[in-house]
Enzyme design. Structure first.
Site, PDB file in Angstrom:
ATOM      1  N   GLY A 293      74.993  14.278  39.554  1.00 26.95           N
ATOM      2  CA  GLY A 293      75.619  14.782  38.577  1.00 26.95           C
ATOM      3  C   GLY A 293      75.743  16.771  38.131  1.00 26.95           C
ATOM      4  N   CYS A 409      62.765  18.827  40.019  1.00 27.81           N
ATOM      5  CA  CYS A 409      62.713  17.453  39.264  1.00 27.81           C
ATOM      6  C   CYS A 409      61.159  17.048  39.159  1.00 27.81           C
ATOM      7  CB  CYS A 409      63.509  17.003  38.633  1.00 27.81           C
ATOM      8  SG  CYS A 409      63.817  15.179  40.199  1.00 27.81           S
TER       9      CYS A 409
END
Ligand SMILES: C[S@@+](CC[C@H](N)C(=O)[O-])C[C@H]1O[C@@H](n2cnc3c(N)ncnc32)[C@H](O)[C@@H]1O
Length: 472
Positions: A293, A409
């Protein structure tokens, strides 16, 4: 012998086949796969839904209900387990897992949805008859009837310890997070009760679907033509699909010109790309690129500047996903399957380096409903050496005057500031640079120089980013 006349026996109820409810059976199957095979709900559910829709007995509303039942039951499992424990006469570990799954589904319908009580009980008992048999369905029926005697607030008052006695345990039960996760999130967030409660509540919300228009390949204007699409909050490349839908059906996504990407991840890539470097700006590295991504956004940004991206990923199959994400990139790039702690490239080669390291993922609990129950505090020790090794290599790979972005994250301090502080001690010729001005317009970024995003403050995953310039 008694001389009383015998009472006539009650005629046995005629046997009735259980009603098969495809939505609840599918939800149960998904929960079993998550429990038995350690599967991820977001990976298990789509193929089950697809198969059910192809079978013809499932429409979009059924799919929405099945998704809500699976995600809601998993997210609120901590709360529901506390309620169920108060309604059974043995420890929960002595209740068979499939029975617990049916009870969890029932508890969610009763306490977490607007499904009327009688419908929630009868549909769940019918499900129990189909998947557990009549004997265990009676047990399910008895437990659900006890649960149905109160609403969620009433149950929480009974089963959660008072906040003043044990704030973390109280929040853990009320907001359905493991206690150690509440504690870690609170350590990182700081502040008072209101803030942590907002964060825990946000973790239990379904996140919006956010798309990224990869620069030079798609535009936000094009994506805004989709139904219920609105601009992103922070990233100029983001578009939010407020009613969810199927992002794969968006032409730009199907063609790889756009992708599904949380705005937090977009901001990380944009901040690294915009960080000031001294001199040359030709070679960029993404050292932990899978599934690709951020690499796809970095690749498009690099192309606009005439720079080349090397995307490196240890797992060969994930390197394949990176290659797929980058296919069609408007500028030059290369994808390699390589261990980022033993780089094949020469030290000091790169002008910008991103390491988005493997972590507990505690910042993406909204997306992975089962993750909070699967993670253990010991996992932090497993990740710690790898996170340090990858940041060390990143600092060695960047040239003097170039910039490294260290991202996770997870907001857990052991994975964020502790790693950066350790490496800066070992690497005196490197300085943190203030990342906040590189996220223009984004509020609540604290005192810097690193940034921590939050679901309740920014509507993003809880991404962390530290930007480090190599000075010598
Ligand atoms: C958090 S993910 C990266 C997500 C990615 N940046 C994106 O936006 O799609 C971390 C990745 O690091 C990879 N990884 C783990 N150990 C590694 C190593 N020693 N070297 C390189 N990559 C590694 C994992 O396989 C995983 O794909």
């Amino acid at each position: 012998m008694s001389d009383q006349p015998r009472r006539p026996r009650k005629p046995a109820k005629p046997y009735r086949r259980p009603k098969k409810d495809p939505v609840r059976i599918l939800a149960f199957e998904a929960l079993r796969a998550v429990d038995e095979r350690d599967a991820y709900a977001n990976l298990v559910l789509p193929p089950l839904l697809r198969k059910a829709r192809e079978g013809g007995d499932f429409d979009a509303r059924d799919a929405a209900l099945a998704t809500e039942l699976v995600y809601g039951t998993l997210r609120r499992q901590g709360t529901y387990d506390a309620v169920i424990a108060a309604c059974v006469d043995r420890p929960l570990r002595d209740v068979d897992p499939p029975v617990l799954d049916v009870l969890g589904l029932g508890a969610h319908q009763l306490l977490g949805t607007r499904i009327p009580t009688h419908a929630a009980v009868s549909a769940t008992v019918e499900l129990a008859r189909v998947v557990l048999g009549d004997g265990r369905a009676k047990f399910v029926n008895a437990v659900l009837r006890r649960i149905a005697q109160d609403d969620l607030d009433g149950w929480l008052e009974r089963v959660a310890p008072p906040y003043d006695e044990d704030p973390e345990d109280h929040l853990a039960v009320v907001h359905s997070h493991p206690r150690w996760v509440v504690s870690a999130l609170w350590d990182s967030l700081g502040g008072d009760r209101a803030g942590i409660e907002e964060l825990l509540r946000a973790d239990n919300e379904r996140p919006e679907v956010t798309l990224v228009a990869r620069p030079g390949r798609a535009t936000t204007t094009e994506l805004l033509d989709e139904e219920a699409a609105v601009p992103g909050r922070w990233s100029p490349h983001a578009v939010r699909l407020t009613e969810g839908g199927e992002p794969g059906a968006v032409p730009a996504v199907a063609e790889g010109r756009a992708g599904v990407q949380d705005e937090g991840s977009q901001l990380v890539a944009l901040a690294l790309a915009d960080a000031p470097v001294e001199g040359r700006d030709r070679l960029w590295l993404d050292g932990c690129a899978g599934p690709g991504g951020k690499a796809a956004l970095l690749g498009a940004l690099a192309a606009e500047r005439g720079a080349v991206l090397l995307a490196s990923e240890k797992q060969p199959h994930r390197a394949g996903l990176v290659a797929k994400a980058l296919a069609g990139n408007p500028g030059p790039y290369q994808v390699v399957a390589a261990d980022g702690t033993r780089p094949a490239w020469r030290p000091g080669s790169f002008d910008r380096v991103l390491v988005d390291v493997p972590c507990t993922g505690l910042g993406a609990l909204r997306r992975r409903p089962e993750a909070r129950w699967r993670r253990r505090p010991e996992d932090l020790d497993g990740f710690a050496p790898l996170q340090r090794g990858l940041l060390r290599t990143a600092l060695e790979s960047v040239r003097v005057g170039g910039v490294v972005g260290y991202a996770t994250c997870s907001p857990h301090l052991a994975e964020t500031r502790a790693v950066v502080a350790d490496l800066l001690k070992q690497f005196p010729a490197a300085d943190l640079i203030d990342a906040r001005p590189l996220l223009p317009g984004v509020p609540h970024l604290g005192e810097g120089p690193d940034v921590q995003l939050w679901p309740h403050l920014h509507g993003t995953d809880a991404m962390y980013l530290a930007l480090i310039r190599r000075t010598g």
